[in-house]
Design a protein around this motif. Structure first.
Motif, PDB file in Angstrom:
ATOM      1  N   TRP A 187      11.679  -1.149  -8.517  1.00  0.00           N
ATOM      2  CA  TRP A 187      12.255  -2.354  -8.203  1.00  0.00           C
ATOM      3  C   TRP A 187      14.103  -2.143  -9.093  1.00  0.00           C
ATOM      4  N   ARG A 188      14.424  -1.399  -9.267  1.00  0.00           N
ATOM      5  CA  ARG A 188      15.484  -0.667 -10.203  1.00  0.00           C
ATOM      6  C   ARG A 188      15.886   0.580  -9.029  1.00  0.00           C
ATOM      7  N   THR A 191      17.323  -3.083  -6.285  1.00  0.00           N
ATOM      8  CA  THR A 191      18.104  -3.592  -6.705  1.00  0.00           C
ATOM      9  C   THR A 191      19.588  -3.021  -7.121  1.00  0.00           C
ATOM     10  N   ARG A 192      19.060  -1.769  -7.079  1.00  0.00           N
ATOM     11  CA  ARG A 192      20.655  -1.431  -8.119  1.00  0.00           C
ATOM     12  C   ARG A 192      20.920  -0.337  -6.794  1.00  0.00           C
ATOM     13  N   LEU A 195      19.260  -2.314  -2.506  1.00  0.00           N
ATOM     14  CA  LEU A 195      20.490  -3.457  -1.658  1.00  0.00           C
ATOM     15  C   LEU A 195      21.883  -3.511  -1.837  1.00  0.00           C
TER      16      LEU A 195
END
Length: 282
Positions: A187-188, A191-192, A195
């Motif tokens: 997820w990190r 998103t970081r 994305l």
């Protein structure tokens, strides 16, 4: 040697000038429909019938106010904003998640899943609107805002996933792998790292989906089934009668409906052009 340089310079300037003339020609051709609609919005219907492509003899700014009132644009623009606030973020979020999974992670059966999304682009809406109508009716969503929002999100996902998958697939995966080695979770990484790198594609999707949502006509007409739920694109119907058409009011309505789209594009044009260029290069 100097004699050879001069003709080359002249040839280069000639080619460059021809390019600019061609670009100006295309710009004029592109702007002509907009200028024609804007001129028609400031004319009377009689003046439009007498000289459809002429410059307005008198600027009738009251046409815009009359179209706003008669076409109930005050109510309809609120519905359009509501649909855009829900549809655009949902389509963008789901498209980014699915595009990242299919483009960067490539799970088993990735091609089959992506092919299923492509069916949403290849199959026209007119061929599925009747079974979709019965599905929405069985879900008791007819005549509600969700009856318009849910199918709009579903129909927007096909193109959104197609676009974002191409962007995530073209990004250097070594950056994400290095972050995973350093202990970052999936997820990190998404998103970081990945994305933000796909920002041009993200902005492109937001602009295009906002345009599709703002201009949608058939979905709210079929599934909304309530005049108070219709978006701004349906307000133009008020100026089309059984035996007559109010051309000046139609042009005024189109002008009012196009202002938000033009504003969004002007604000995000740099990112939108970057996204379209990157998509073409990929």
């Amino acid at each position: 040697m100097k004699r050879d340089i001069a003709p080359r310079r002249v040839m280069g300037l000639t080619v460059q000038g021809a390019r600019y003339l061609l670009l100006i020609l295309f710009a004029v051709l592109f702007l002509m429909p907009f200028v024609w609609i804007w001129f028609s919005a400031l004319k009377s219907t009689a003046e439009i019938n007498a000289d459809p492509f002429g410059v307005p003899g008198e600027l009738m700014w009251g046409n815009l106010a009359e179209a706003w009132t008669t076409g109930r644009f005050g109510t309809y623009i609120g519905n359009s904003v509501l649909y855009a606030v829900f549809v655009v973020p949902l389509v963008t979020a789901f498209s980014c998640l699915a595009g990242y999974a299919l483009g960067a992670r490539r799970p088993p059966g990735e091609r089959l899943i992506f092919g299923a999304f492509l069916l949403g682009i290849m199959v026209p809406f007119q061929s599925i609107m009747i079974p979709q109508y019965y599905l929405i009716r069985d879900l008791d969503l007819l005549g509600t805002y969700w009856g318009v929002i849910v199918p709009s999100v579903a129909l927007g996902l096909a193109f959104g996933v197609f676009l974002m998958r191409a962007f995530f697939r073209g990004l250097p995966q070594e950056i994400g792998n290095a972050a995973r080695i350093d202990g970052a979770g999936e997820w990190r990484v998404f998103t970081r790292i990945m994305l933000p790198l796909a920002r041009p594609g993200l902005i492109t999707l937001v602009v295009l989906q906002f345009m599709f949502t703002w201009n949608m006509f058939l979905i709210p007409l079929l599934y909304g089934q309530d005049e108070n739920l219709r978006p701004i694109s349906t307000g133009i119907m008020f100026f089309i009668g059984e035996y007559s058409v109010d051309r000046s009011m139609i042009a005024s309505g189109v002008t009012l409906a196009s202002i938000p789209i033009i504003a969004v594009y002007l604000v995000l044009q740099r990112h939108f052009i970057q996204g379209m260029t990157a998509g073409a290069l990929k």
